[in-house]
Each structure stands twice: as structure tokens, then as C-alpha cells.
Design a protein around this motif. Structure first.
Motif, PDB file in Angstrom:
ATOM      1  N   LYS A   1       0.737  -1.161  -0.012  1.00 18.61           N
ATOM      2  CA  LYS A   1       0.097  -0.034   0.205  1.00 18.61           C
ATOM      3  C   LYS A   1       0.636   1.349   0.086  1.00 18.61           C
ATOM      4  O   LYS A   1       1.902   1.209   0.641  1.00 18.61           O
TER       5      LYS A   1
ATOM      6  N   PHE B   1       1.162   1.748 -10.592  1.00 18.34           N
ATOM      7  CA  PHE B   1       1.029   0.981  -9.303  1.00 18.34           C
ATOM      8  C   PHE B   1      -0.301  -0.099  -9.562  1.00 18.34           C
ATOM      9  O   PHE B   1      -0.286  -1.000  -8.851  1.00 18.34           O
ATOM     10  N   ASP B   2      -1.120   0.261 -10.394  1.00 18.56           N
ATOM     11  CA  ASP B   2      -2.222  -0.436 -10.855  1.00 18.56           C
ATOM     12  C   ASP B   2      -1.459  -1.921 -11.455  1.00 18.56           C
ATOM     13  O   ASP B   2      -1.902  -3.129 -10.991  1.00 18.56           O
TER      14      ASP B   2
ATOM     15  N   GLN C   1      -0.083  -4.200  -8.897  1.00 18.21           N
ATOM     16  CA  GLN C   1      -1.260  -4.498  -7.893  1.00 18.21           C
ATOM     17  C   GLN C   1      -1.110  -3.675  -6.369  1.00 18.21           C
ATOM     18  O   GLN C   1      -0.913  -4.511  -5.437  1.00 18.21           O
ATOM     19  N   ILE C   2      -0.421  -2.801  -6.418  1.00 19.07           N
ATOM     20  CA  ILE C   2      -0.206  -2.010  -5.115  1.00 19.07           C
ATOM     21  C   ILE C   2      -1.433  -0.974  -4.896  1.00 19.07           C
ATOM     22  O   ILE C   2      -1.772  -0.303  -5.757  1.00 19.07           O
ATOM     23  N   GLN C   3      -1.910  -0.974  -3.815  1.00 25.40           N
ATOM     24  CA  GLN C   3      -2.945  -0.016  -3.381  1.00 25.40           C
ATOM     25  C   GLN C   3      -2.688   1.469  -3.109  1.00 25.40           C
ATOM     26  O   GLN C   3      -1.648   1.604  -2.428  1.00 25.40           O
ATOM     27  N   LEU C   4      -3.343   2.406  -3.674  1.00 25.64           N
ATOM     28  CA  LEU C   4      -3.290   3.776  -3.456  1.00 25.64           C
ATOM     29  C   LEU C   4      -4.209   4.220  -2.484  1.00 25.64           C
ATOM     30  O   LEU C   4      -5.296   3.966  -2.745  1.00 25.64           O
ATOM     31  N   ILE C   5      -3.555   4.933  -1.407  1.00 25.40           N
ATOM     32  CA  ILE C   5      -4.551   5.465  -0.549  1.00 25.40           C
ATOM     33  C   ILE C   5      -4.366   7.125  -0.868  1.00 25.40           C
ATOM     34  O   ILE C   5      -3.150   7.815  -0.472  1.00 25.40           O
ATOM     35  N   VAL C   6      -5.438   7.804  -1.000  1.00 25.58           N
ATOM     36  CA  VAL C   6      -5.132   9.270  -0.897  1.00 25.58           C
ATOM     37  C   VAL C   6      -5.734   9.926   0.287  1.00 25.58           C
ATOM     38  O   VAL C   6      -6.894   9.833   0.552  1.00 25.58           O
TER      39      VAL C   6
ATOM     40  N   GLU D   1     -12.948   2.876  -9.901  1.00 27.48           N
ATOM     41  CA  GLU D   1     -11.960   2.251  -9.161  1.00 27.48           C
ATOM     42  C   GLU D   1     -11.525   2.777  -7.836  1.00 27.48           C
ATOM     43  O   GLU D   1     -10.969   2.083  -6.938  1.00 27.48           O
ATOM     44  N   TRP D   2     -12.320   3.856  -7.347  1.00 33.42           N
ATOM     45  CA  TRP D   2     -12.002   4.511  -6.397  1.00 33.42           C
ATOM     46  C   TRP D   2     -13.210   4.350  -5.232  1.00 33.42           C
ATOM     47  O   TRP D   2     -14.538   4.332  -5.316  1.00 33.42           O
TER      48      TRP D   2
ATOM     49  N   PHE E   1      -9.511   5.536  -1.593  1.00 33.28           N
ATOM     50  CA  PHE E   1      -8.485   4.540  -1.857  1.00 33.28           C
ATOM     51  C   PHE E   1      -9.157   3.789  -3.282  1.00 33.28           C
ATOM     52  O   PHE E   1     -10.115   3.666  -3.311  1.00 33.28           O
ATOM     53  N   ASN E   2      -7.992   3.032  -3.706  1.00 28.85           N
ATOM     54  CA  ASN E   2      -8.408   2.280  -4.851  1.00 28.85           C
ATOM     55  C   ASN E   2      -8.001   0.981  -4.766  1.00 28.85           C
ATOM     56  O   ASN E   2      -7.826   0.398  -3.588  1.00 28.85           O
ATOM     57  N   HIS E   3      -8.599  -0.101  -5.591  1.00 26.12           N
ATOM     58  CA  HIS E   3      -8.438  -1.471  -5.078  1.00 26.12           C
ATOM     59  C   HIS E   3      -7.896  -2.249  -6.340  1.00 26.12           C
ATOM     60  O   HIS E   3      -8.462  -2.415  -7.189  1.00 26.12           O
ATOM     61  N   PRO E   4      -6.405  -2.474  -6.381  1.00 29.57           N
ATOM     62  CA  PRO E   4      -6.055  -3.030  -7.571  1.00 29.57           C
ATOM     63  C   PRO E   4      -6.427  -4.513  -7.822  1.00 29.57           C
ATOM     64  O   PRO E   4      -6.531  -4.905  -8.859  1.00 29.57           O
ATOM     65  N   ALA E   5      -6.723  -5.181  -6.635  1.00 27.37           N
ATOM     66  CA  ALA E   5      -7.209  -6.645  -6.952  1.00 27.37           C
ATOM     67  C   ALA E   5      -8.650  -6.463  -7.205  1.00 27.37           C
ATOM     68  O   ALA E   5      -9.519  -6.893  -6.303  1.00 27.37           O
ATOM     69  N   LYS E   6      -8.988  -6.274  -8.383  1.00 30.26           N
ATOM     70  CA  LYS E   6     -10.564  -6.083  -8.857  1.00 30.26           C
ATOM     71  C   LYS E   6     -11.349  -7.248  -8.602  1.00 30.26           C
ATOM     72  O   LYS E   6     -12.530  -7.050  -8.378  1.00 30.26           O
TER      73      LYS E   6
ATOM     74  N   CYS F   1     -11.841  -0.157   4.681  1.00 30.71           N
ATOM     75  CA  CYS F   1     -10.840   0.901   4.263  1.00 30.71           C
ATOM     76  C   CYS F   1      -9.535   0.346   4.357  1.00 30.71           C
ATOM     77  O   CYS F   1      -9.070  -0.331   5.135  1.00 30.71           O
ATOM     78  N   GLY F   2      -8.659   0.914   3.381  1.00 31.90           N
ATOM     79  CA  GLY F   2      -7.460   0.449   3.214  1.00 31.90           C
ATOM     80  C   GLY F   2      -6.489   1.124   4.254  1.00 31.90           C
ATOM     81  O   GLY F   2      -5.367   0.418   4.650  1.00 31.90           O
TER      82      GLY F   2
END
Lengths: 106, 181
Positions: A65, A79-80, A83-88, B89-90, B100-105, B112-113
């Protein structure tokens, strides 16, 4: 699991850096061992390509993450694919220890 | 934004490889798509993109100028950047306020991440969520760069022509355009 946080300084009291590619430090926090590591960002002064270079740096540490204030579109795509998650985080007045506290929820 | 373009841009036929292509932001691509392909009115298109009508017009105008520039000067066009999130995605978290997004769709998102709260929701918006930002622009070659908050544009130097840049859309930019840097 390891989490990378962008930091504006090298202490837990420093504020979250709102930029990803040109942040001052990366904090790699391990949620299992609860260890933190501060890594100065070597790409801070890059004219271009700071984002992708920083992606490489944090990905090489095996993080899952990334917490920051903003990510560019190149960075997001990279990052997509990794497979790394992004947190804003929108309110960037949080300091590193507060972010770590949020991550430490078990 | 519903769908990003599935290719990266255009090159003019019969010219050597272009080193300085026109960068068309995703929101500009979307504006042209909505106005000239879907034939929306500007008001409908602005709603679709979740921005005000004047902002939409600015984006659309900038898109048309860039395309005209590429046509007339034979420059390539690349699609890039801009401030666009594809909202499917968000997610946003009500507890800590993060996105946050979620790459493992494949997996369903439950927590929450950041803070692991279950108080999350998919990021809603009318098709697209856009944040407009300021750009610094080079008066010589027109290179655009996202403005860094707190750093005046004229402290930014264009990497191609060594010019001090101007804030895009300000009198500085419009008025001094013909001037040398």
C-alpha cells in the motif's frame, strides 16, 4: 505487510508529504514487526520521471500500500500493474505517527 | 471519465519522429469526445464531467487549440495526464476521510485500506470526478507543467528553451506570449 508513506521529514512528527514522486522521504512501515524505515527520496530534484522512479523505489521494498496526498497518472498506472493499493489522504495535516496509528488497527 | 482512450495518440504521416508532441490531457480528450462525438451541449457535457460550464468551455477550447496546433504544425499528439480519476476504481472512507483504490479487482472491497473501517462507499459522481489544477506554461514552446503549490511559475524553467514559465490563463501568459523570455 509493508506500507509506504510519503513524508516531508525524517521523524515520526513530520507531516505527510502531499506529493508522491517528489516527496522528501518515504517511510516504509511494516504492520507485522511495527518497524519503520525512513528512506530519503533520491528523485526529489529530478526534472522529469520522478514519479516512475519513485514507484520503482517503493516497489523494490515490497510494499503493498502507498499513502500520499496525490498521485500522478503515470504513477497510478504503474501501481495498478504492480497491484499496489493507493490511498489518498485529503487532509494533509496528519503527521506520520498519526497515519501509522490509523494503519495499526488490529 | 467513462473510458480512457485505448491508444496513446497520433503521429503525422510522412514526417520524422516528433520530439516535441502536443500533450492532450485526458479531460481535453473527454471534452472533444462529449462535444463533437456524442454531440452533447456544453452544459450537458459539463454536467457529465462534474465541472462547471465555464471550466468545461476552457478545457474544450484548450483541446481545440492543441488539436489545431498539431494539425497545422504537423506535430504529434499524445494523450497524457491531466487531473482525472476513473471513479469506478475509487472508494472513499467515511471514518478517516481518505480515498483509496483497489488493484485486486476480483475481490469485493469491504474495508478501508487505511483504517480498516467498514464505512466505505464507492466513489460517486456523474460519470467522472475532476479536480482542476493550475498549469505553468512556457511562453516560447508552450510546454505545460502542473503548477506546484507555493512555487511561483516564473521560478520554473522550461527544460527545452530555458525560459521562465508563466501561469496558464493569466494576463502574464496571454499578454507576454509574443515576448521573448
Amino acid at each position: 505487510m509493508k506500507v509506504a508513506i510519503t513524508s516531508s521529514g525524517n521523524s515520526p512528527e513530520s507531516l505527510l508529504d502531499s506529493r508522491f514522486g517528489r516527496c522528501s522521504y518515504f517511510v516504509v512501515f511494516d504492520t507485522e514487526s511495527l518497524s519503520t524505515e525512513f528512506i530519503p527520496n533520491p528523485n526529489k530534484e529530478n526534472i522529469d520521471g520522478a514519479g516512475p522512479a519513485s514507484v520503482q523505489l517503493v516497489a523494490s521494498r515490497g510494499v503493498k500500500k502507498v499513502v500520499s496526498g496525490e498521485f500522478g497518472s503515470k504513477v497510478k498506472a504503474l501501481f495498478d500493474s504492480l497491484q499496489i493499493q493507493l490511498i489518498v489522504l485529503n487532509d494533509i495535516d496528519k503527521n506520520i505517527s498519526e497515519v501509522i496509528k490509523l494503519l495499526n488497527h488490529k | 471519465m467513462t473510458n480512457p482512450p485505448h491508444f496513446k495518440g497520433f503521429t503525422p504521416i510522412g514526417l520524422p519522429e516528433e520530439k516535441n508532441p502536443v500533450v492532450l490531457h485526458y479531460e481535453e480528450y473527454e471534452a472533444v469526445r462529449l462535444s463533437d462525438f456524442e454531440l452533447y451541449t456544453q452544459l450537458e457535457a459539463a454536467k457529465e464531467m462534474g465541472i462547471s460550464r465555464p471550466t468545461y468551455t476552457r478545457i474544450y477550447e484548450s483541446a481545440r487549440r492543441k488539436i489545431a496546433m498539431a494539425f497545422v504544425k504537423g506535430r504529434a499528439i499524445v494523450f497524457e495526464g491531466g487531473k482525472v480519476y476513473f471513479d469506478s476504481e475509487w472508494y472513499s472512507c467515511k471514518a478517516c476521510g481518505c480515498w483509496f483504490n483497489h488493484p485486486a479487482k476480483e475481490d469485493e472491497v469491504k474495508n478501508c485500506g487505511l483504517c480498516n473501517s467498514t464505512e466505505i462507499q464507492q466513489f460517486h459522481g456523474n460519470g467522472k470526478h475532476t479536480i482542476t489544477v493550475d498549469y505553468c506554461v512556457c511562453p516560447q514552446c508552450g510546454l505545460e507543467k502542473v503548477h506546484t503549490h507555493g512555487v511561483p511559475c516564473n521560478k520554473d524553467i522550461c527544460p527545452h528553451c530555458n525560459c521562465a514559465m508563466h501561469r496558464k490563463g493569466t494576463p502574464h501568459h496571454n499578454g507576454f506570449r509574443i515576448n521573448k523570455c
